[in-house]
Scaffold this motif. Structure first.
Motif, PDB file in Angstrom:
ATOM      1  N   GLU A  56       0.124  -8.513   2.851  1.00  0.00           N
ATOM      2  CA  GLU A  56      -0.361  -8.426   4.229  1.00  0.00           C
ATOM      3  C   GLU A  56      -0.999  -9.740   4.700  1.00  0.00           C
ATOM      4  O   GLU A  56      -1.983  -9.755   5.429  1.00  0.00           O
ATOM      5  CB  GLU A  56      -1.355  -7.267   4.366  1.00  0.00           C
ATOM      6  CG  GLU A  56      -1.634  -6.849   5.778  1.00  0.00           C
ATOM      7  CD  GLU A  56      -2.710  -5.783   5.895  1.00  0.00           C
ATOM      8  OE1 GLU A  56      -3.027  -5.438   7.029  1.00  0.00           O
ATOM      9  OE2 GLU A  56      -3.222  -5.299   4.861  1.00  0.00           O
TER      10      GLU A  56
ATOM     11  N   THR B 228       0.622  -1.621   7.514  1.00  0.00           N
ATOM     12  CA  THR B 228       0.005  -1.158   6.269  1.00  0.00           C
ATOM     13  C   THR B 228      -0.146   0.348   6.325  1.00  0.00           C
ATOM     14  O   THR B 228      -0.659   0.890   7.291  1.00  0.00           O
ATOM     15  CB  THR B 228      -1.354  -1.836   6.045  1.00  0.00           C
ATOM     16  OG1 THR B 228      -1.155  -3.257   6.021  1.00  0.00           O
ATOM     17  CG2 THR B 228      -1.985  -1.394   4.744  1.00  0.00           C
TER      18      THR B 228
ATOM     19  N   ASN C 132      -1.646   3.807   4.481  1.00  0.00           N
ATOM     20  CA  ASN C 132      -2.789   4.222   3.654  1.00  0.00           C
ATOM     21  C   ASN C 132      -3.774   3.071   3.460  1.00  0.00           C
ATOM     22  O   ASN C 132      -4.243   2.809   2.353  1.00  0.00           O
ATOM     23  CB  ASN C 132      -2.318   4.747   2.289  1.00  0.00           C
ATOM     24  CG  ASN C 132      -1.483   5.989   2.408  1.00  0.00           C
ATOM     25  OD1 ASN C 132      -1.675   6.785   3.323  1.00  0.00           O
ATOM     26  ND2 ASN C 132      -0.550   6.162   1.495  1.00  0.00           N
ATOM     27  N   ASP C 133      -4.101   2.390   4.533  1.00  0.00           N
ATOM     28  CA  ASP C 133      -4.976   1.224   4.485  1.00  0.00           C
ATOM     29  C   ASP C 133      -6.326   1.557   3.851  1.00  0.00           C
ATOM     30  O   ASP C 133      -7.013   2.489   4.263  1.00  0.00           O
ATOM     31  CB  ASP C 133      -5.189   0.692   5.908  1.00  0.00           C
ATOM     32  CG  ASP C 133      -5.723  -0.722   5.940  1.00  0.00           C
ATOM     33  OD1 ASP C 133      -5.721  -1.383   4.884  1.00  0.00           O
ATOM     34  OD2 ASP C 133      -6.137  -1.172   7.021  1.00  0.00           O
ATOM     35  N   GLY C 134      -6.673   0.820   2.805  1.00  0.00           N
ATOM     36  CA  GLY C 134      -7.946   1.000   2.127  1.00  0.00           C
ATOM     37  C   GLY C 134      -7.998   2.157   1.156  1.00  0.00           C
ATOM     38  O   GLY C 134      -9.041   2.432   0.585  1.00  0.00           O
ATOM     39  N   GLN C 135      -6.891   2.847   0.973  1.00  0.00           N
ATOM     40  CA  GLN C 135      -6.864   3.992   0.072  1.00  0.00           C
ATOM     41  C   GLN C 135      -5.960   3.689  -1.124  1.00  0.00           C
ATOM     42  O   GLN C 135      -5.193   2.743  -1.125  1.00  0.00           O
ATOM     43  CB  GLN C 135      -6.330   5.221   0.806  1.00  0.00           C
ATOM     44  CG  GLN C 135      -7.164   5.636   1.989  1.00  0.00           C
ATOM     45  CD  GLN C 135      -6.522   6.761   2.773  1.00  0.00           C
ATOM     46  OE1 GLN C 135      -5.528   7.338   2.355  1.00  0.00           O
ATOM     47  NE2 GLN C 135      -7.087   7.063   3.932  1.00  0.00           N
ATOM     48  N   ARG C 136      -6.049   4.549  -2.101  1.00  0.00           N
ATOM     49  CA  ARG C 136      -5.181   4.420  -3.263  1.00  0.00           C
ATOM     50  C   ARG C 136      -3.729   4.601  -2.806  1.00  0.00           C
ATOM     51  O   ARG C 136      -3.428   5.485  -2.014  1.00  0.00           O
ATOM     52  CB  ARG C 136      -5.530   5.484  -4.291  1.00  0.00           C
ATOM     53  CG  ARG C 136      -4.820   5.294  -5.565  1.00  0.00           C
ATOM     54  CD  ARG C 136      -5.286   6.272  -6.592  1.00  0.00           C
ATOM     55  NE  ARG C 136      -4.620   5.959  -7.827  1.00  0.00           N
ATOM     56  CZ  ARG C 136      -4.853   6.552  -8.953  1.00  0.00           C
ATOM     57  NH1 ARG C 136      -5.743   7.508  -9.007  1.00  0.00           N
ATOM     58  NH2 ARG C 136      -4.207   6.211 -10.028  1.00  0.00           N
TER      59      ARG C 136
ATOM     60  N   GLU D 234      -2.089   2.186  -1.204  1.00  0.00           N
ATOM     61  CA  GLU D 234      -1.889   1.360  -0.011  1.00  0.00           C
ATOM     62  C   GLU D 234      -0.644   0.492  -0.186  1.00  0.00           C
ATOM     63  O   GLU D 234      -0.389  -0.057  -1.251  1.00  0.00           O
ATOM     64  CB  GLU D 234      -3.107   0.467   0.203  1.00  0.00           C
ATOM     65  CG  GLU D 234      -2.961  -0.512   1.341  1.00  0.00           C
ATOM     66  CD  GLU D 234      -4.182  -1.410   1.494  1.00  0.00           C
ATOM     67  OE1 GLU D 234      -3.974  -2.607   1.678  1.00  0.00           O
ATOM     68  OE2 GLU D 234      -5.311  -0.911   1.406  1.00  0.00           O
TER      69      GLU D 234
ATOM     70  N   SER E  86       1.950  -2.401   2.128  1.00  0.00           N
ATOM     71  CA  SER E  86       2.231  -3.154   3.346  1.00  0.00           C
ATOM     72  C   SER E  86       3.714  -3.490   3.381  1.00  0.00           C
ATOM     73  O   SER E  86       4.331  -3.737   2.345  1.00  0.00           O
ATOM     74  CB  SER E  86       1.412  -4.443   3.384  1.00  0.00           C
ATOM     75  OG  SER E  86       0.039  -4.136   3.438  1.00  0.00           O
TER      76      SER E  86
END
Length: 187
Positions: free
Chosen positions: A15, A42, A44-48, A50, A52
């Motif tokens: 990203e 992206t 599921n940004d910031g999650q398990r 994730e 891009s």
């Protein structure tokens, strides 16, 4: 003749938006305000889990934009690249709604009024104007394909997540990567 395609390896994309910047710089003379031919999405940004992915026109074999265009401004090159003729575009927006990738875009000159001429990724293959002419550069941007080069976005991808070129070669490269990562039955 080869069929040209893009493929983004989500395991490699970080990203960085280098592909977006490369596209913008290479085609700046052709891009009106608000047009972005390539973007990074992206999930599921910031999650398990994730991931891009770099998205632009996928130059579909059975392109929905071509199917719905009442002005027939879309055409396919011998390489399988889907291009458009801005002079034939009537700005109806059907292509925008038909494309699952959001590739066709219209200039944003105001909140209301006409859409203007549609723009989209050209795979750095220019347009219907004469190769390397000033008219081609102003309307469609760079024509790297005529020079035997890859699109600038893929050329400058730092992690080589964005692959472009002959579909068979791109598929083989990706298949090797998946096998190397240890996927069962990948080879």
């Amino acid at each position: 003749m080869a069929t040209m395609k893009f493929l983004c390896d989500t395991k490699r994309c970080i990203e960085c938006n280098g592909c977006v910047t490369a596209c913008k710089n290479e085609n700046d003379s052709a891009l009106e305000w608000g047009i972005q031919r390539r973007r990074v999405v992206t999930i599921n940004d910031g999650q398990r889990g994730e991931a891009s992915i770099s998205v632009a026109c996928m130059h579909c074999s059975d392109a929905p934009c071509m199917a719905v265009c009442p002005a027939n401004c879309f055409y396919r090159t011998d390489d399988g690249i889907v291009l458009h003729n801005k002079d034939a575009c009537i700005g109806c927006g059907y292509c925008l709604y038909a494309c699952p990738f959001g590739a066709p875009q219209f200039p944003k000159k105001g909140a209301f009024g006409s859409r203007g001429k549609m723009d989209k990724c050209t795979f750095c293959a220019g347009g219907p104007e004469e190769n390397h002419s000033e008219a081609e550069r102003q309307k469609y941007g760079s024509n790297r394909i005529a020079e035997g080069k890859l699109p600038m976005c893929a050329e400058l991808c730092a992690t080589k997540a964005l692959l472009a070129g002959d579909a068979e070669i791109v598929s083989n490269i990706f298949r090797e990567r998946v096998a190397y990562r240890g996927a069962k039955n990948a080879a």
